[in-house]
Design a protein around this motif. Sequence first.
Motif, PDB file in Angstrom:
ATOM      1  N   TYR A  42       0.816  -1.217   0.000  1.00 37.01           N
ATOM      2  CA  TYR A  42       0.000   0.000   0.000  1.00 37.01           C
ATOM      3  C   TYR A  42       0.849   1.265   0.000  1.00 37.01           C
ATOM      4  CZ  TYR A  42      -3.321   3.556   1.478  1.00 37.01           C
ATOM      5  OH  TYR A  42      -4.068   4.698   1.544  1.00 37.01           O
ATOM      6  N   PHE A  55     -10.372  -0.914   3.501  1.00 34.76           N
ATOM      7  CA  PHE A  55      -9.658  -2.179   3.699  1.00 34.76           C
ATOM      8  C   PHE A  55     -10.593  -3.334   4.056  1.00 34.76           C
ATOM      9  CE2 PHE A  55      -6.398   1.045   4.478  1.00 34.76           C
ATOM     10  CZ  PHE A  55      -5.308   0.526   3.788  1.00 34.76           C
ATOM     11  N   VAL A  64      -0.760  -5.488   5.732  1.00 35.77           N
ATOM     12  CA  VAL A  64      -0.742  -4.310   4.865  1.00 35.77           C
ATOM     13  C   VAL A  64       0.659  -3.722   5.000  1.00 35.77           C
ATOM     14  CG1 VAL A  64      -1.659  -2.010   4.418  1.00 35.77           C
ATOM     15  CG2 VAL A  64      -3.207  -3.862   5.091  1.00 35.77           C
ATOM     16  N   LEU A  80      -9.142  -0.073   8.595  1.00 36.92           N
ATOM     17  CA  LEU A  80      -7.930  -0.890   8.635  1.00 36.92           C
ATOM     18  C   LEU A  80      -7.893  -1.693   9.932  1.00 36.92           C
ATOM     19  CD1 LEU A  80      -5.140  -1.658   7.459  1.00 36.92           C
ATOM     20  CD2 LEU A  80      -4.199   0.286   8.715  1.00 36.92           C
ATOM     21  N   LEU A  84      -0.451  -3.626  10.132  1.00 36.75           N
ATOM     22  CA  LEU A  84       0.159  -2.627   9.267  1.00 36.75           C
ATOM     23  C   LEU A  84       1.648  -2.528   9.599  1.00 36.75           C
ATOM     24  CD1 LEU A  84       0.095  -0.132   7.312  1.00 36.75           C
ATOM     25  CD2 LEU A  84      -0.466   1.249   9.343  1.00 36.75           C
TER      26      LEU A  84
END
Length: 306
Positions: A42, A55, A64, A80, A84
């Motif tokens: 991303y 997301f 991600v 999200l 991450l």
Amino acid sequence: MRVFFAAPARLWEEWSPALRAACPEMELCREGDPASFDALIYAPGYPETGEPMDFRPFARARLVQSLWAGVERIVVNETLTQPLCRMVDPGLAQGMAEWCLGWAMRLHLGMDRYLQDGQWRNGLVPPLASERPVTILGMGELGRAVAAKLQGMGFPVTGWSASGRPVEDVRVLGAEALPRALEGAEILISLLPDTPETRNLLDARRLAMLPRGAFLLNPGRGTVLDDEALLAALDEGRLGHAVLDVFRTEPLPPGHPFWSHPDVTVTPHIAADTRPATAAPVAAENLRRAMAGQPLLHLVDRARGY
């Protein structure tokens, strides 16, 4: 594994060959059923309609992976829920260290004082690096890389972070010692992220703690600095010069006073670019870790914002 490339189209030609070379077992796609993807690569700016990234359809995704070091525009996305990870790669750290070293040396040596106008200014002799204390705000991977580069040139370096976590071979001060970190800094380098705690951290009161004539380098985040307070400190001669690579609004508007101020140097957010050749292997390693259920590299703490 199937990986969705959720980044602006202009990045595809640059990134897809490097990502595929680093992770040949990956099927990298720009379209397809969101529910079929195991992970996402991303970058902010996707989707290019200007709408926030959703997301939620990527319910199967285990990761991600951001292409950029800064994640402040991603962590606020309420859709999200997947892990991450921010990007920290050797090329990014090297680029940041070189930018900071280059500008620190230019200011330290007073290179811009020697005008090519026929005047012999041999009285303008700079001190040695060992006589010019430097403070680095933010002692993550980038801060450590910058500290090592500056120490290699002989600068005495002090680090500061909210946690005060020790760093080998660097004197690190914690949150309560910020005044002490500033008072000793003839060159101040901010590498802090954009969080509620860091916004406007360098305001008029704290800038006044710096030694008179101190230099400021900010390649971290523009929100850390109070723009008006900086301009006032420069106008009054309390600070010597500021080199700024990041800003509250980017691109920096043509009419912004930073452009025309004689004691400000603007660089266009180029201090630490993410380079596919060095970043793709980091992304590949995280993809493999995600698929194997192993600890991820540079996992973002949502509460801290980085």
